[in-house]
Scaffold this motif. Structure first.
Motif, PDB file in Angstrom:
ATOM      1  N   LYS A 124      -5.782   1.360  -4.871  1.00 22.47           N
ATOM      2  CA  LYS A 124      -4.330   1.406  -5.042  1.00 22.47           C
ATOM      3  C   LYS A 124      -3.707   2.422  -4.086  1.00 22.47           C
ATOM      4  O   LYS A 124      -2.637   2.174  -3.517  1.00 22.47           O
ATOM      5  N   LYS A 128      -0.952   1.569  -1.195  1.00 19.32           N
ATOM      6  CA  LYS A 128       0.320   2.291  -1.098  1.00 19.32           C
ATOM      7  C   LYS A 128       0.504   2.894   0.291  1.00 19.32           C
ATOM      8  O   LYS A 128       1.611   2.882   0.829  1.00 19.32           O
ATOM      9  N   ASN A 131       1.817   0.427   2.545  1.00 21.03           N
ATOM     10  CA  ASN A 131       3.082  -0.140   2.050  1.00 21.03           C
ATOM     11  C   ASN A 131       2.927  -1.593   1.609  1.00 21.03           C
ATOM     12  O   ASN A 131       3.768  -2.441   1.901  1.00 21.03           O
ATOM     13  N   ASP A 133       2.768  -4.015  -1.566  1.00 26.58           N
ATOM     14  CA  ASP A 133       3.111  -4.084  -2.984  1.00 26.58           C
ATOM     15  C   ASP A 133       2.064  -4.937  -3.701  1.00 26.58           C
ATOM     16  O   ASP A 133       1.958  -6.143  -3.462  1.00 26.58           O
ATOM     17  N   TYR A 134       1.318  -4.303  -4.586  1.00 31.83           N
ATOM     18  CA  TYR A 134       0.268  -5.031  -5.310  1.00 31.83           C
ATOM     19  C   TYR A 134       0.702  -5.405  -6.721  1.00 31.83           C
ATOM     20  O   TYR A 134      -0.078  -5.975  -7.477  1.00 31.83           O
ATOM     21  N   SER A 135       1.948  -5.132  -7.092  1.00 32.49           N
ATOM     22  CA  SER A 135       2.408  -5.433  -8.450  1.00 32.49           C
ATOM     23  C   SER A 135       2.316  -6.924  -8.813  1.00 32.49           C
ATOM     24  O   SER A 135       2.006  -7.241  -9.963  1.00 32.49           O
TER      25      SER A 135
END
Length: 164
Positions: A124, A128, A131, A133-135
């Motif tokens: 994670k 990050k 940049n 987005d792993y949501s």
């Protein structure tokens, strides 16, 4: 006095050597288990190589560069193994989805699933830093490689289809 020092030195050296041999043996045994054939006659490593070979035309320079960047936090000695495992999983996902080129979507899915749960914090952090987005992929963390369950990383295809 000198003899006592030499005896202690030999004893300490013996314990260090036994410890190093045990650690090396542990990792060699794990590799041996992955090379054992399963019910279908193919081992985990055989499947990994098969999927990578089948999906080789789907990999472009950008995807390879991103994969290299994602595995960069892995210590150099283990990086090749990690890269091979993750690439195998990404390739399987790309083949299952019948894509013409491997994109960020397949890379993130394969990266999450092939990464052991104990390393999710590092993963994670790296995402990050890049940049990314792993949501949208949070649900895949449940399908991730779990050393305690000892299942193949190629067995989650049905579960992945159910989640999506």
């Amino acid at each position: 006095m000198y003899n006592d020092f030499v005896m202690w030195l030999i004893a300490v050296w013996g314990f260090i050597m036994i410890g190093l041999l045990a650690i090396g043996g542990f990792f060699m045994f794990r590799k041996f288990l992955k090379a054992l054939p399963r019910e279908d006659g193919w081992s985990e490593l055989d499947w990994q190589e098969y999927y990578i070979e089948q999906a080789l035309p789907l990999w472009n320079a950008e995807a390879r560069k991103l994969l290299d960047e994602l595995v960069s936090p892995v210590p150099q000695i283990f990086r090749g193994v990690a890269k091979q495992k993750i690439a195998g999983r990404i390739s399987k996902i790309a083949l299952d989805e019948k894509v013409s080129t491997i994109h960020l979507d397949q890379i993130i899915k394969g990266y999450i699933i092939a990464t052991p749960k104990r390393d999710h914090g590092f993963m994670k952090k790296k995402l990050k830093e890049l940049n990314i987005d792993y949501s949208p992929y949070e649900h895949l963390f449940e399908l991730a490689d779990d050393e305690k369950q000892k299942f193949s990383i190629f067995e989650q295809t049905e579960a992945l289809k159910k989640v999506e």
